[in-house]
Design an enzyme around this catalytic site. Structure first.
Site, PDB file in Angstrom:
ATOM      1  N   PHE A  27       0.866  -1.184   0.000  1.00  0.00           N
ATOM      2  CA  PHE A  27       0.000   0.000   0.000  1.00  0.00           C
ATOM      3  C   PHE A  27       0.900   1.229   0.000  1.00  0.00           C
ATOM      4  O   PHE A  27       1.384   1.670   1.039  1.00  0.00           O
ATOM      5  CB  PHE A  27      -0.901  -0.003   1.239  1.00  0.00           C
ATOM      6  CG  PHE A  27      -2.140   0.840   1.113  1.00  0.00           C
ATOM      7  CD1 PHE A  27      -3.380   0.252   0.918  1.00  0.00           C
ATOM      8  CD2 PHE A  27      -2.074   2.224   1.204  1.00  0.00           C
ATOM      9  CE1 PHE A  27      -4.530   1.029   0.813  1.00  0.00           C
ATOM     10  CE2 PHE A  27      -3.212   3.008   1.099  1.00  0.00           C
ATOM     11  CZ  PHE A  27      -4.445   2.413   0.904  1.00  0.00           C
ATOM     12  N   ASP A  80      -1.492   6.627   6.491  1.00  0.00           N
ATOM     13  CA  ASP A  80      -1.571   5.387   7.247  1.00  0.00           C
ATOM     14  C   ASP A  80      -0.214   4.936   7.763  1.00  0.00           C
ATOM     15  O   ASP A  80       0.799   5.027   7.073  1.00  0.00           O
ATOM     16  CB  ASP A  80      -2.172   4.309   6.338  1.00  0.00           C
ATOM     17  CG  ASP A  80      -2.455   3.010   7.060  1.00  0.00           C
ATOM     18  OD1 ASP A  80      -2.365   2.970   8.293  1.00  0.00           O
ATOM     19  OD2 ASP A  80      -2.776   2.028   6.378  1.00  0.00           O
ATOM     20  N   ASN A 129      -3.557  12.282  -4.170  1.00  0.00           N
ATOM     21  CA  ASN A 129      -2.587  11.242  -3.817  1.00  0.00           C
ATOM     22  C   ASN A 129      -2.516  10.203  -4.927  1.00  0.00           C
ATOM     23  O   ASN A 129      -3.546   9.846  -5.516  1.00  0.00           O
ATOM     24  CB  ASN A 129      -2.993  10.530  -2.517  1.00  0.00           C
ATOM     25  CG  ASN A 129      -2.929  11.430  -1.302  1.00  0.00           C
ATOM     26  OD1 ASN A 129      -1.859  11.773  -0.822  1.00  0.00           O
ATOM     27  ND2 ASN A 129      -4.100  11.816  -0.792  1.00  0.00           N
ATOM     28  N   PHE A 329     -11.076   8.238  -1.015  1.00  0.00           N
ATOM     29  CA  PHE A 329     -10.572   7.092  -0.267  1.00  0.00           C
ATOM     30  C   PHE A 329     -10.259   5.917  -1.190  1.00  0.00           C
ATOM     31  O   PHE A 329     -11.139   5.437  -1.911  1.00  0.00           O
ATOM     32  CB  PHE A 329     -11.600   6.655   0.781  1.00  0.00           C
ATOM     33  CG  PHE A 329     -11.758   7.630   1.913  1.00  0.00           C
ATOM     34  CD1 PHE A 329     -11.184   7.375   3.150  1.00  0.00           C
ATOM     35  CD2 PHE A 329     -12.467   8.811   1.741  1.00  0.00           C
ATOM     36  CE1 PHE A 329     -11.316   8.272   4.198  1.00  0.00           C
ATOM     37  CE2 PHE A 329     -12.611   9.726   2.776  1.00  0.00           C
ATOM     38  CZ  PHE A 329     -12.027   9.454   4.011  1.00  0.00           C
TER      39      PHE A 329
END
Length: 349
Positions: A27, A80, A129, A329
């Protein structure tokens, strides 16, 4: 209130499962501010590569290294902990020589570049992003492949991800308790998290109900439409529906859904009646947002991942790349592809 896992799918519930975030390298997030440092000013922009570190922890460590107060270090968004992320931090260091930030040492972090800047980097002040995700142990390659093709054309629901609501939905639960008791909440962070969760949950509910309609992207009288990539909107009238539908089909315009709060929601007539009915049962959350003077706003109902590409490493492993605008998201994209498994399947990006 519909829980995140039970929200309506645009492409139907995925037929297979897969593992998300088997390790942090699966990720990868690269922050895109949309601008370059000025090269002068009282602030220093620092681009940092992180692995296994959350944003606040790194910001506090940077403040300690620079011998400044933690509040003097800001960032555009939280990233994250369980991921590999590149993001910018901003430190206010006025009237001082440029420190040697290559000497900043923190396990799991690396300073990539830094430069002077005139303005503080504020929360939300980013363009978007870029994501690189690896899904492992995919049980149905054909289904995922078709879904990726469909997403290129039809997008995904622009849901707020489960992380918006806190671990186990704690932020939304806090908002509900607050709404029911009317007890003052002094903690600024709790206030912000809880109000954000309340408004996000109502938005998700409206979108989920809209997705149950046969033609999701059909413009109706009173819809609030937004120019793609813009924040302002206008209201559709019956006389314009055919022309506006053509522009929506071309992705020039986006149908929006309400972020409920105080003031007018933005829709009118048929569209407003639909939105009000979708959240009619959530009177406590709506009353909380009005009481706390959270201004109503709009958000695009659908999300179209940009620069979407993928590469199958083998029949059960796929690498997916895409870019999303700020506030979107990645997990809301992934939920349209597979039923995720793994400890970090719903952790924030």
């Amino acid at each position: 209130m519909i829980e995140f896992d039970n929200l309506t799918y645009l492409h139907g519930k995925p037929q297979g499962t897969g593992l998300l975030k088997a390790n942090p390298e699966d990720f990868v997030v690269v922050e895109d501010l949309g601008f370059e440092p000025d090269g002068e000013g009282e602030h220093i922009l620092v681009r940092i590569l992180k692995n296994g570190c959350n944003t606040r922890f790194v910001a506090d460590a940077l403040a300690k290294f620079l011998k400044i107060h933690a509040r003097e270090v800001s960032f555009a968004g939280q990233k994250d902990k369980h991921a590999v992320t590149e993001q910018w931090l901003c430190a206010r260091v006025p009237g001082k020589e440029m420190p040697d930030l290559s000497a900043f040492q923190l396990e799991g972090c690396q300073v990539l570049e830094y430069a002077r800047h005139k303005r503080k980097l504020r929360l939300g002040a980013l363009k978007g992003n870029a994501f690189t995700l690896v899904l492992r142990e995919v049980s149905n390659r054909d289904d995922v492949e078709q879904r990726l093709i469909d997403i290129c054309v039809k997008g995904v629901p622009n849901y707020f991800g489960a992380q918006r609501f806190g671990i186990g939905g704690s932020n939304l639960q806090g908002a509900l308790r607050w709404a029911q008791t009317n007890t003052p909440v002094r903690d600024r962070n709790k206030r912000s998290f809880w109000l954000s969760a309340a408004r996000s949950a109502l938005f998700n509910q409206i979108v989920a109900e809209r997705l149950k309609k046969a033609d999701v992207n059909q413009v109706v009288d009173g819809d609030a439409l937004q120019l793609a990539g813009r924040g302002s909107w206008f209201v559709a009238t019956t006389e314009e529906l055919a022309e506006l539908q053509h522009r929506v089909n071309d992705k020039e315009l986006m149908i929006t859904a309400a972020l409920p709060g105080s003031g007018e929601w933005g829709t009118q007539r048929k569209a407003l009646a639909f939105e009000q009915a979708a959240v009619a049962a959530e009177t406590e959350l709506q009353a909380l947002l009005v009481r706390e003077k959270v201004e109503a706003a709009r958000r695009a109902m659908l999300l179209y991942p940009q620069q979407l590409s993928w590469n199958w490493w083998d029949d059960v492993t796929v690498e997916i790349r895409f870019w999303l605008p700020a506030g979107s998201f990645a997990t809301s994209v992934v939920r349209e592809l597979i039923n995720t498994t793994g400890d970090y399947a719903h952790i924030a990006e």
